[in-house]
Motif scaffolding. Structure first.
Motif, short mmCIF file in Angstrom:
data_model
loop_
_atom_site.label_atom_id
_atom_site.label_comp_id
_atom_site.label_asym_id
_atom_site.label_seq_id
_atom_site.Cartn_x
_atom_site.Cartn_y
_atom_site.Cartn_z
N VAL A 161 13.10 53.59 24.42
CA VAL A 161 11.84 53.92 23.75
C VAL A 161 12.07 54.25 22.28
O VAL A 161 11.37 53.74 21.41
CB VAL A 161 11.15 55.10 24.46
CG1 VAL A 161 9.87 55.50 23.72
CG2 VAL A 161 10.83 54.75 25.91
N LEU A 162 13.05 55.09 22.00
CA LEU A 162 13.30 55.53 20.62
C LEU A 162 14.75 55.27 20.26
O LEU A 162 15.67 55.80 20.91
CB LEU A 162 12.96 57.01 20.47
CG LEU A 162 12.85 57.57 19.05
CD1 LEU A 162 11.93 58.79 19.02
CD2 LEU A 162 14.22 57.97 18.49
N ALA A 163 14.96 54.47 19.22
CA ALA A 163 16.30 54.13 18.75
C ALA A 163 16.59 54.88 17.46
O ALA A 163 15.83 54.80 16.50
CB ALA A 163 16.42 52.63 18.52
N CYS A 164 17.69 55.60 17.46
CA CYS A 164 18.12 56.36 16.28
C CYS A 164 19.41 55.69 15.78
O CYS A 164 20.50 56.02 16.23
CB CYS A 164 18.34 57.82 16.67
SG CYS A 164 18.78 58.90 15.30
N ASP A 165 19.25 54.73 14.87
CA ASP A 165 20.33 53.86 14.42
C ASP A 165 20.87 54.36 13.08
O ASP A 165 20.33 54.03 12.03
CB ASP A 165 19.80 52.43 14.32
CG ASP A 165 20.82 51.46 13.72
OD1 ASP A 165 21.99 51.85 13.55
OD2 ASP A 165 20.43 50.31 13.43
N GLY A 166 21.91 55.18 13.12
CA GLY A 166 22.47 55.70 11.88
C GLY A 166 21.52 56.62 11.16
O GLY A 166 21.59 56.75 9.93
N SER A 167 20.65 57.28 11.88
CA SER A 167 19.67 58.20 11.30
C SER A 167 20.08 59.63 11.64
O SER A 167 20.53 59.90 12.76
CB SER A 167 18.27 57.89 11.86
OG SER A 167 17.28 58.64 11.20
N ALA A 168 19.91 60.54 10.70
CA ALA A 168 20.46 61.89 10.85
C ALA A 168 19.43 62.97 10.58
O ALA A 168 18.42 62.75 9.92
CB ALA A 168 21.65 62.07 9.91
N ASN A 169 19.72 64.15 11.12
CA ASN A 169 18.92 65.36 10.85
C ASN A 169 17.46 65.24 11.28
O ASN A 169 16.57 65.82 10.67
CB ASN A 169 19.00 65.74 9.37
CG ASN A 169 20.41 66.00 8.91
OD1 ASN A 169 21.09 66.88 9.43
ND2 ASN A 169 20.87 65.22 7.95
N ASN A 170 17.22 64.47 12.33
CA ASN A 170 15.87 64.33 12.85
C ASN A 170 15.60 65.35 13.95
O ASN A 170 16.52 65.82 14.61
CB ASN A 170 15.65 62.92 13.40
CG ASN A 170 15.90 61.85 12.36
OD1 ASN A 170 15.14 61.71 11.41
ND2 ASN A 170 16.98 61.09 12.51
N VAL A 171 14.32 65.67 14.15
CA VAL A 171 13.91 66.57 15.23
C VAL A 171 12.97 65.80 16.15
O VAL A 171 11.94 65.26 15.72
CB VAL A 171 13.19 67.81 14.68
CG1 VAL A 171 12.65 68.67 15.82
CG2 VAL A 171 14.13 68.63 13.81
N ILE A 172 13.33 65.74 17.42
CA ILE A 172 12.53 65.07 18.44
C ILE A 172 12.23 66.13 19.50
O ILE A 172 13.07 66.45 20.33
CB ILE A 172 13.27 63.87 19.04
CG1 ILE A 172 13.70 62.91 17.92
CG2 ILE A 172 12.41 63.14 20.06
CD1 ILE A 172 14.70 61.85 18.37
N ASP A 173 11.03 66.70 19.45
CA ASP A 173 10.76 67.93 20.19
C ASP A 173 9.41 67.88 20.89
O ASP A 173 8.39 67.50 20.29
CB ASP A 173 10.78 69.11 19.22
CG ASP A 173 10.43 70.43 19.90
OD1 ASP A 173 11.28 70.96 20.63
OD2 ASP A 173 9.29 70.89 19.72
N GLY A 174 9.40 68.26 22.16
CA GLY A 174 8.15 68.46 22.88
C GLY A 174 7.38 67.20 23.20
O GLY A 174 6.16 67.25 23.42
N ASN A 175 8.05 66.06 23.25
CA ASN A 175 7.38 64.80 23.52
C ASN A 175 7.42 64.47 25.02
O ASN A 175 8.29 64.95 25.75
CB ASN A 175 8.05 63.66 22.74
CG ASN A 175 8.07 63.93 21.25
OD1 ASN A 175 7.06 63.81 20.58
ND2 ASN A 175 9.25 64.31 20.74
N LYS A 176 6.51 63.62 25.44
CA LYS A 176 6.46 63.18 26.83
C LYS A 176 6.69 61.68 26.88
O LYS A 176 5.90 60.89 26.33
CB LYS A 176 5.13 63.53 27.48
CG LYS A 176 5.09 63.25 28.97
CD LYS A 176 3.83 63.79 29.62
CE LYS A 176 3.86 63.58 31.12
NZ LYS A 176 2.64 64.12 31.78
N PHE A 177 7.78 61.28 27.52
CA PHE A 177 8.13 59.88 27.67
C PHE A 177 7.68 59.44 29.07
O PHE A 177 8.39 59.63 30.05
CB PHE A 177 9.63 59.67 27.48
CG PHE A 177 10.11 59.95 26.08
CD1 PHE A 177 10.37 58.92 25.20
CD2 PHE A 177 10.28 61.27 25.63
CE1 PHE A 177 10.80 59.17 23.90
CE2 PHE A 177 10.72 61.53 24.34
CZ PHE A 177 10.97 60.48 23.48
N GLU A 178 6.49 58.87 29.15
CA GLU A 178 5.90 58.56 30.45
C GLU A 178 6.54 57.35 31.10
O GLU A 178 6.52 57.23 32.32
CB GLU A 178 4.39 58.33 30.30
CG GLU A 178 3.62 59.60 29.93
CD GLU A 178 2.13 59.40 29.96
OE1 GLU A 178 1.67 58.24 30.11
OE2 GLU A 178 1.39 60.40 29.83
#
Length: 391
Positions: free
Chosen positions: A186-203
Motif C-alpha cells: 500500500v505505502l512504499a517508502c523508497d529512500g525517504s526519511a523522517n516520516n510519520v505514519i500514525d493512526g491510519n487504517k489499512f483496510e
C-alpha cells in the motif's frame, strides 16, 4: 443555481491552475498543474475538476536562474478522481534532472530545495482511476501532511497507493483510511526519511502494508538517502488473504534484490557503493494486525537499530496509583485498576498476540518461558506499557 456555482468554482480554479494536455505518458486523464504558492482549494464536500479523471500535479518552477520552490498549498474537503504527483527536479527517481544531480554529493539537499514543501491534504477522498498512482511524492518532496483522508478505488497501474520517492522526507500521514485495491504494498517508502505514519487504517493490505527500502541504481540514478528515522505507530492493518512472502510492515524489503542495482556504479557514495536498503533507526510502535494467525506476516525487520514497541510516546504513569502486573502460571493479574481495562500483548518483534477488554483485570495467556513481552494497558484516561521478561 447548482450549475452556476459549478461554473463559478471552475472560473476561480482557472485563476491559479495551468491546464496541460500532456500527461507524462501515464494516462489520458486531464492534467492540472498547481505551481503558485499560498494556494487554498476547498471543494466544500464536492468533486475536484467536476469529477473528471484528473492528474493533479503540484510542482515547483524551473527558471534560468534556478528553481522557484512552490510552498504552502492546502487542498481540503474534496473528492479527487485520479492521482496526485508532487515534484521538483523530476517526476520520479529516474528523471533526467534527478539522475544528473545524483552524480555528485549534496544531491539530497538539492532535491529538497527544488521540490514543493508544506503541502496539506485534509478530508480528501482520492479515488484511483486510469492507472495513476493515487499519491506520488517525487524526489525531494518535504513536509507534506495527509490527514483524515480516504484512498479508494482500484489502482490498475504498477505503483502502490502512496509512493514516497528518493530524497523525500519529513512527511506525515495521520488518521487516513486506505481501502484502494492494489497489486503491491500500500505505502512504499523508497529512500525517504523522517516520516510519520500514525493512526491510519489499512483496510486491504493483502500484498503488504508499509515497505521501507531503497531502489538501488534504478535508471542509473545514485540513491543517496536511506529510509531511516521513520515512525510507524498506532496503525491498524487488515491482513486477511495476505500473500505468501508479504508483510504488514517490512523494514528493508529489497536489500539489493533487483537486477538494476548495479546500473549506478562508478561513484564513491550512496547506492553506487552499497546496494543495501539501510532501513535503520526506525520506530515501529503499537500497531494492530488483524486477520493473521500467530502473528505470521506482521512485521519483518531486515534493518538494524530499529526500535519496535517503545514506550516513549504512550507511557503515562501515575506515581500515586501505579499499575502493578503479576504473572502466575500464565495468568496476568493487574492491580490498582478500577473498571474495564483494555490490554494488548506484543512479542519482542512487535506482533500483537492479544487485544481485548478485561472486566475483572485478569488475563489468561500462555506466556513462553525466557521470552520478552510488552503489555500495553489502558484504563480510563491512563495508559501504561510494561516490558515483561518471563523467566
Amino acid at each position: 443555481m447548482k450549475a452556476f456555482k459549478s461554473k463559478l468554482i471552475q472560473f476561480a480554479l482557472s485563476i491559479f491552475f495551468f491546464l496541460c494536455s500532456f500527461n507524462y505518458g501515464y494516462s489520458q486523464s486531464e492534467q492540472i498543474t498547481i505551481d503558485k504558492s499560498d494556494t487554498v482549494i476547498d471543494c466544500k464536500g464536492g468533486y475536484f475538476n467536476d469529477g473528471k479523471s484528473t492528474y493533479l500535479v503540484i510542482s515547483s518552477i524551473n527558471t534560468t536562474n534556478g528553481w522557484i520552490q512552490t510552498k504552502n498549498i492546502t487542498i481540503q474537503n474534496c473528492t479527487i478522481k485520479g492521482g496526485i504527483r508532487i515534484l521538483g527536479l523530476g517526476k520520479n527517481g529516474q528523471a533526467a534532472g534527478v539522475k544528473e544531480s545524483s552524480f555528485s554529493l549534496g544531491h539530497t539537499e538539492r532535491a529538497k530545495a527544488a521540490a514543493p514543501t508544506n503541502i496539506k491534504f485534509s478530508n480528501v477522498i482520492i479515488e484511483a482511476t486510469d492507472g495513476l498512482t493515487p499519491m506520488y511524492l517525487a524526489p525531494g518532496t518535504t513536509y507534506v501532511t495527509v490527514e483524515n483522508c480516504t484512498f479508494s478505488g482500484v489502482n490498475t497501474g504498477s505503483g502502490p497507493v502512496v509512493y514516497l520517492d528518493a530524497e523525500s522526507g519529513d512527511n506525515t500521514f495521520r488518521n487516513n483510511i486506505f481501502r484502494t485495491t492494489v497489486g503491491r504494498e500500500v505505502l512504499a517508502c523508497d529512500g525517504s526519511a523522517n516520516n510519520v505514519i500514525d493512526g491510519n487504517k489499512f483496510e486491504t493490505a493483502a500484498k503488504g502494508g508499509i515497505y521501507l527500502y531503497r531502489n538501488c541504481g534504478e535508471g542509473g540514478t545514485v540513491r543517496h538517502q536511506t529510509p531511516n528515522h521513520n515512525t510507524i505507530s498506532n496503525n491498524t492493518f487488515n491482513l486477511n488473504g495476505l500473500s505468501l512472502g508479504s508483510y504488514g510492515i517490512w523494514l528493508g524489503s529489497r536489500n539489493g534484490n533487483r537486477n538494476y542495482c548495479d546500473d549506478d556504479i562508478g561513484y564513491a557514495f550512496g547506492s553506487s557503493i552499497d546496494n543495501h536498503d539501510f532501513a535503520d533507526y526506525n520506530i515501529v510502535n503499537s500497531n494492530i494486525f488483524e486477520g493473521t494467525i500467530f502473528g505470521i506476516g506482521q512485521i519483518k525487520n531486515d534493518g538494524q537499530n530499529n526500535l519496535i514497541n517503545v514506550s516513549s510516546d504512550i507511557n503515562n504513569t501515575n506515581a500515586d496509583n501505579e499499575l502493578k502486573i503479576s504473572i502466575f502460571n500464565g495468568t496476568v493479574v493487574l492491580n490498582n485498576l478500577i473498571g474495564d481495562t483494555s490490554i494488548r500483548v506484543f512479542d519482542y518483534t512487535g506482533r500483537v498476540l492479544i487485544n481485548k477488554v478485561l472486566t475483572n483485570n485478569i488475563l489468561e495467556f500462555p506466556f513462553a518461558s525466557k521470552q520478552i513481552y510488552f503489555i500495553y494497558v489502558s484504563n480510563g484516561a491512563r495508559t501504561w506499557i510494561k516490558k515483561v521478561i518471563v523467566k
